[in-house]
Motif scaffolding. Structure first.
Motif, PDB file in Angstrom:
ATOM      1  N   LEU A 131     -10.115  -2.737   1.575  1.00  0.00           N
ATOM      2  CA  LEU A 131      -9.536  -1.675   0.744  1.00  0.00           C
ATOM      3  C   LEU A 131     -10.564  -1.060  -0.203  1.00  0.00           C
ATOM      4  O   LEU A 131     -11.493  -1.736  -0.648  1.00  0.00           O
ATOM      5  CB  LEU A 131      -8.380  -2.240  -0.089  1.00  0.00           C
ATOM      6  CG  LEU A 131      -7.192  -2.804   0.706  1.00  0.00           C
ATOM      7  CD1 LEU A 131      -6.159  -3.391  -0.244  1.00  0.00           C
ATOM      8  CD2 LEU A 131      -6.556  -1.720   1.578  1.00  0.00           C
ATOM      9  N   LEU A 175       0.825  -1.214   0.000  1.00  0.00           N
ATOM     10  CA  LEU A 175       0.000   0.000   0.000  1.00  0.00           C
ATOM     11  C   LEU A 175       0.860   1.265   0.000  1.00  0.00           C
ATOM     12  O   LEU A 175       0.467   2.285  -0.566  1.00  0.00           O
ATOM     13  CB  LEU A 175      -0.964  -0.020   1.195  1.00  0.00           C
ATOM     14  CG  LEU A 175      -2.057  -1.102   1.093  1.00  0.00           C
ATOM     15  CD1 LEU A 175      -2.860  -1.200   2.379  1.00  0.00           C
ATOM     16  CD2 LEU A 175      -2.985  -0.862  -0.094  1.00  0.00           C
ATOM     17  N   THR A 193      -8.342   0.632  -5.466  1.00  0.00           N
ATOM     18  CA  THR A 193      -6.972   0.207  -5.167  1.00  0.00           C
ATOM     19  C   THR A 193      -6.484  -0.690  -6.298  1.00  0.00           C
ATOM     20  O   THR A 193      -7.250  -1.491  -6.840  1.00  0.00           O
ATOM     21  CB  THR A 193      -6.924  -0.580  -3.832  1.00  0.00           C
ATOM     22  OG1 THR A 193      -7.569   0.188  -2.823  1.00  0.00           O
ATOM     23  CG2 THR A 193      -5.495  -0.870  -3.408  1.00  0.00           C
TER      24      THR A 193
END
Length: 296
Positions: free
Chosen positions: A205, A165, A209
């Protein structure tokens, strides 16, 4: 992020060439290519020789964008040139192949049935340089699962997502690579635990993403079908993990939507002493067989 590259990575037919052997694995890669350790006397000479090998692969007429979607590079390769272009620019501008950078610094010692990644000092700086100066699309980082150990596998996935991330926030597409050792005594169980942990992380998420995953070809075909279908996942690719090219291709073909990201299995049979015609013919056979196994 290059939208054309993203579209190609998400929907293109083909596979990823892993040309990212680093310091520790380079002597073996060169030896398999027919270059003995007596041919070089220091790291600089060794990296020059392996860059010549990679340049020969990349420039070969058998290494084409209708078969090869992307190539993973080692940092040393990213900073070298092919002809008058940096390697990543040569890949994209000349060959139409997406450049990816290996960013991990190797593995910690085994603990709790797994090998976590070593810390990656200066990662933000490397990501900025890769993105802005070298025009890299994404990254790859590897850790290894040796046993079907719940706690160890959770640590692997937590670490992969935390760094992944960070990479995504820098505008690159990370490939998370939690490899399951092909000699793992309960490989299918380890893969089930791994998948469960990955899906739990993904569910938290945002849908925009962009992540990729590199996994060992699973014992039970289509184990990762749910992961491949997730909207946050650009692509799921598979490593050969020590299987021969023939075995890798056979196992890969049983998994729908899973494509290859082979290293040793791609370069199997290539030799420094081959003529251009012999080299290109061997590479073409390799590329074609891996491509066929990747489009199932």
């Amino acid at each position: 992020m290059n939208q054309k590259q993203l579209e190609k990575m998400k929907n293109g037919k083909g596979f990823i060439a892993a040309l990212d052997q680093s310091g520790g694995s380079t002597p073996k890669a060169l030896r398999l290519y027919g270059v003995e350790e007596s041919a070089y006397s220091n790291d600089e000479e060794m990296f020059t020789l392996v860059h010549e090998m990679r340049t020969r692969i990349i420039k070969s007429p058998s290494f084409t964008s209708d078969r090869v979607l992307a190539a993973i590079l080692f940092e040393n390769t990213m900073d070298r040139k092919i002809d008058d272009k940096f390697t990543a620019d040569y890949l994209w501008d000349v060959k139409g192949i997406i450049p990816i950078l290996k960013v991990d610094k190797g593995l910690m010692d085994p603990e709790g049935g797994v090998q976590l990644m070593k810390p990656i000092p200066g990662l933000d700086k490397l990501l900025a340089r890769a993105r802005d100066e070298r025009h890299i699309f994404g990254t790859k980082m590897r850790s290894v699962i040796k046993e079907a150990a719940e706690e160890g596998i959770k640590k692997i996935v937590d670490q992969q997502f935390e760094i992944g991330l960070q990479i995504a926030a820098a505008g690159l597409v990370p490939i998370l690579e939690p490899e399951v050792d092909i000699h793992c005594p309960d490989k299918a169980k380890a893969e089930e635990i791994l998948k469960k942990n990955i899906m739990e992380h993904l569910a938290k998420l945002p849908e925009d993403t962009k992540l990729m995953f590199k996994v060992t070809i699973p014992t039970i075909p289509d184990t990762y079908a749910e992961l491949i279908a997730d909207p946050r996942v650009v692509r799921v690719v598979a490593l050969s993990g020590g299987y021969t090219r023939e075995d890798s291709n056979k196992k890969l073909a049983e998994n729908h939507g899973l494509i290859a990201s082979f290293s040793r299995a791609l370069s199997e049979g290539l030799n420094a002493k081959q003529t251009a015609a012999e080299f290109d013919a061997m590479l073409k056979a390799s590329v074609d067989s891996i491509y066929e196994a990747s489009i199932t």
